[in-house]
Design a protein around this motif. Structure first.
Motif, PDB file in Angstrom:
ATOM      1  N   ASP A 126       5.028   1.341  -3.327  1.00 28.17           N
ATOM      2  CA  ASP A 126       5.000   2.455  -4.281  1.00 28.17           C
ATOM      3  C   ASP A 126       3.782   3.321  -3.967  1.00 28.17           C
ATOM      4  O   ASP A 126       2.657   2.824  -3.953  1.00 28.17           O
ATOM      5  CB  ASP A 126       4.912   1.894  -5.702  1.00 28.17           C
ATOM      6  CG  ASP A 126       5.113   2.952  -6.760  1.00 28.17           C
ATOM      7  OD1 ASP A 126       5.648   4.028  -6.445  1.00 28.17           O
ATOM      8  OD2 ASP A 126       4.730   2.698  -7.919  1.00 28.17           O
ATOM      9  N   LEU A 127       4.025   4.582  -3.648  1.00 23.15           N
ATOM     10  CA  LEU A 127       2.943   5.519  -3.329  1.00 23.15           C
ATOM     11  C   LEU A 127       3.004   6.693  -4.295  1.00 23.15           C
ATOM     12  O   LEU A 127       4.051   6.959  -4.894  1.00 23.15           O
ATOM     13  CB  LEU A 127       3.082   6.007  -1.878  1.00 23.15           C
ATOM     14  CG  LEU A 127       2.917   4.940  -0.803  1.00 23.15           C
ATOM     15  CD1 LEU A 127       3.286   5.496   0.566  1.00 23.15           C
ATOM     16  CD2 LEU A 127       1.501   4.395  -0.792  1.00 23.15           C
ATOM     17  N   PRO A 128       1.916   7.431  -4.449  1.00 21.61           N
ATOM     18  CA  PRO A 128       1.872   8.505  -5.436  1.00 21.61           C
ATOM     19  C   PRO A 128       2.777   9.692  -5.088  1.00 21.61           C
ATOM     20  O   PRO A 128       3.075   9.957  -3.925  1.00 21.61           O
ATOM     21  CB  PRO A 128       0.407   8.948  -5.429  1.00 21.61           C
ATOM     22  CG  PRO A 128      -0.102   8.551  -4.097  1.00 21.61           C
ATOM     23  CD  PRO A 128       0.640   7.317  -3.711  1.00 21.61           C
ATOM     24  N   VAL A 173      10.793   6.420  -1.499  1.00 19.68           N
ATOM     25  CA  VAL A 173       9.511   5.990  -0.932  1.00 19.68           C
ATOM     26  C   VAL A 173       9.429   4.469  -0.916  1.00 19.68           C
ATOM     27  O   VAL A 173       9.071   3.862   0.097  1.00 19.68           O
ATOM     28  CB  VAL A 173       8.322   6.613  -1.702  1.00 19.68           C
ATOM     29  CG1 VAL A 173       7.021   5.896  -1.396  1.00 19.68           C
ATOM     30  CG2 VAL A 173       8.213   8.094  -1.381  1.00 19.68           C
ATOM     31  N   VAL A 174       9.774   3.840  -2.023  1.00 20.92           N
ATOM     32  CA  VAL A 174       9.724   2.375  -2.087  1.00 20.92           C
ATOM     33  C   VAL A 174      10.720   1.769  -1.102  1.00 20.92           C
ATOM     34  O   VAL A 174      10.398   0.839  -0.358  1.00 20.92           O
ATOM     35  CB  VAL A 174       9.985   1.877  -3.524  1.00 20.92           C
ATOM     36  CG1 VAL A 174      10.142   0.361  -3.557  1.00 20.92           C
ATOM     37  CG2 VAL A 174       8.861   2.323  -4.449  1.00 20.92           C
ATOM     38  N   PRO A 205      -7.021   4.504   3.005  1.00 21.55           N
ATOM     39  CA  PRO A 205      -6.748   3.496   4.041  1.00 21.55           C
ATOM     40  C   PRO A 205      -5.950   2.307   3.497  1.00 21.55           C
ATOM     41  O   PRO A 205      -5.062   1.791   4.175  1.00 21.55           O
ATOM     42  CB  PRO A 205      -8.144   3.072   4.506  1.00 21.55           C
ATOM     43  CG  PRO A 205      -8.995   4.285   4.255  1.00 21.55           C
ATOM     44  CD  PRO A 205      -8.443   4.875   2.967  1.00 21.55           C
ATOM     45  N   ASP A 206      -6.234   1.889   2.258  1.00 25.48           N
ATOM     46  CA  ASP A 206      -5.508   0.777   1.651  1.00 25.48           C
ATOM     47  C   ASP A 206      -4.027   1.128   1.470  1.00 25.48           C
ATOM     48  O   ASP A 206      -3.144   0.318   1.774  1.00 25.48           O
ATOM     49  CB  ASP A 206      -6.135   0.414   0.299  1.00 25.48           C
ATOM     50  CG  ASP A 206      -5.377  -0.693  -0.400  1.00 25.48           C
ATOM     51  OD1 ASP A 206      -5.280  -1.800   0.175  1.00 25.48           O
ATOM     52  OD2 ASP A 206      -4.850  -0.440  -1.510  1.00 25.48           O
ATOM     53  N   ALA A 207      -3.749   2.323   0.976  1.00 26.07           N
ATOM     54  CA  ALA A 207      -2.357   2.742   0.787  1.00 26.07           C
ATOM     55  C   ALA A 207      -1.637   2.836   2.126  1.00 26.07           C
ATOM     56  O   ALA A 207      -0.479   2.421   2.250  1.00 26.07           O
ATOM     57  CB  ALA A 207      -2.307   4.071   0.044  1.00 26.07           C
ATOM     58  N   ARG A 208      -2.304   3.378   3.144  1.00 26.58           N
ATOM     59  CA  ARG A 208      -1.685   3.470   4.475  1.00 26.58           C
ATOM     60  C   ARG A 208      -1.376   2.078   5.030  1.00 26.58           C
ATOM     61  O   ARG A 208      -0.348   1.875   5.666  1.00 26.58           O
ATOM     62  CB  ARG A 208      -2.580   4.256   5.433  1.00 26.58           C
ATOM     63  CG  ARG A 208      -2.699   5.720   5.048  1.00 26.58           C
ATOM     64  CD  ARG A 208      -3.317   6.576   6.141  1.00 26.58           C
ATOM     65  NE  ARG A 208      -4.566   6.113   6.692  1.00 26.58           N
ATOM     66  CZ  ARG A 208      -5.769   6.491   6.286  1.00 26.58           C
ATOM     67  NH1 ARG A 208      -5.896   7.355   5.276  1.00 26.58           N
ATOM     68  NH2 ARG A 208      -6.862   6.033   6.869  1.00 26.58           N
ATOM     69  N   ALA A 209      -2.248   1.113   4.772  1.00 24.04           N
ATOM     70  CA  ALA A 209      -2.049  -0.255   5.272  1.00 24.04           C
ATOM     71  C   ALA A 209      -0.860  -0.944   4.606  1.00 24.04           C
ATOM     72  O   ALA A 209      -0.278  -1.869   5.182  1.00 24.04           O
ATOM     73  CB  ALA A 209      -3.319  -1.076   5.076  1.00 24.04           C
ATOM     74  N   ARG A 210      -0.489  -0.505   3.403  1.00 24.91           N
ATOM     75  CA  ARG A 210       0.639  -1.111   2.687  1.00 24.91           C
ATOM     76  C   ARG A 210       1.991  -0.622   3.187  1.00 24.91           C
ATOM     77  O   ARG A 210       3.025  -1.195   2.847  1.00 24.91           O
ATOM     78  CB  ARG A 210       0.529  -0.837   1.184  1.00 24.91           C
ATOM     79  CG  ARG A 210      -0.598  -1.580   0.499  1.00 24.91           C
ATOM     80  CD  ARG A 210      -0.454  -1.568  -1.025  1.00 24.91           C
ATOM     81  NE  ARG A 210      -0.019  -0.311  -1.590  1.00 24.91           N
ATOM     82  CZ  ARG A 210      -0.827   0.646  -2.069  1.00 24.91           C
ATOM     83  NH1 ARG A 210      -2.134   0.494  -2.012  1.00 24.91           N
ATOM     84  NH2 ARG A 210      -0.325   1.752  -2.591  1.00 24.91           N
ATOM     85  N   ILE A 211       2.030   0.449   3.964  1.00 26.99           N
ATOM     86  CA  ILE A 211       3.302   0.996   4.441  1.00 26.99           C
ATOM     87  C   ILE A 211       3.954  -0.016   5.373  1.00 26.99           C
ATOM     88  O   ILE A 211       3.361  -0.443   6.366  1.00 26.99           O
ATOM     89  CB  ILE A 211       3.088   2.350   5.142  1.00 26.99           C
ATOM     90  CG1 ILE A 211       2.597   3.383   4.124  1.00 26.99           C
ATOM     91  CG2 ILE A 211       4.371   2.811   5.836  1.00 26.99           C
ATOM     92  CD1 ILE A 211       2.185   4.708   4.727  1.00 26.99           C
ATOM     93  N   ALA A 212       5.190  -0.411   5.025  1.00 29.29           N
ATOM     94  CA  ALA A 212       5.904  -1.447   5.786  1.00 29.29           C
ATOM     95  C   ALA A 212       7.393  -1.124   5.838  1.00 29.29           C
ATOM     96  O   ALA A 212       8.164  -1.587   5.002  1.00 29.29           O
ATOM     97  CB  ALA A 212       5.667  -2.810   5.133  1.00 29.29           C
TER      98      ALA A 212
END
Length: 142
Positions: free
Chosen positions: A49-51, A42-43, A81-88
């Motif tokens: 880092d996501l749950p 995932v990372v 929404p914050d976690a989705r915005a971190r996806i890069a």
């Protein structure tokens, strides 16, 4: 890994090294557990880092070119929404990461992966999970 966006869609990645879309995933390295591999991948693939919240599916998956595999599909739950915005995605291994409607699975993924994802989605997000063979439920894990 299966991540959801709260609107019935789930996350797929578009690898640069093969056609089509896939779940965020990868191989277990020597001495690494399936859970640790899922977290590492995932990372690496999503850049954050996501749950990991549960196990949706264990799937025995015979493959004509790669032999038999045992695949674990973990649940990452509904991302904020914050976690989705971190996806890069890094652009080298993963070109894109987008949420998709399950109805588009057959257009986006090979049949064996579409079966596996549908089976995993049936188990969650609060389900007990399934044991499957080639993407078809052989027994529930409850």
């Amino acid at each position: 890994m299966i991540y959801r966006n709260g609107r019935g869609h789930f996350l797929l990645v578009q690898p640069t090294y093969k056609d089509g879309w896939d779940l965020p995933s990868g191989y277990v390295e020597p001495g690494e557990s399936p859970l640790a591999a899922a977290r590492r991948e995932v990372v690496e693939e999503l850049g954050t880092d996501l749950p990991v919240t549960g196990l949706l599916l264990v799937d025995w998956a015979p493959h004509p070119d790669e032999g038999d595999k045992v695949l674990f599909v973990f649940d990452g739950g509904v991302l904020s929404p914050d976690a989705r915005a971190r996806i890069a995605p890094d652009g080298r291994e993963i070109a894109r990461a987008d949420f998709h409607d399950p109805a588009a699975l057959d257009e986006l993924t090979p049949a064996r992966l579409a079966r596996r994802i549908r089976t995993a989605l049936q188990a969650g997000p609060a389900g007990a999970g399934h044991y499957a063979e080639h993407g078809v439920v052989a027994m529930p894990m409850s």
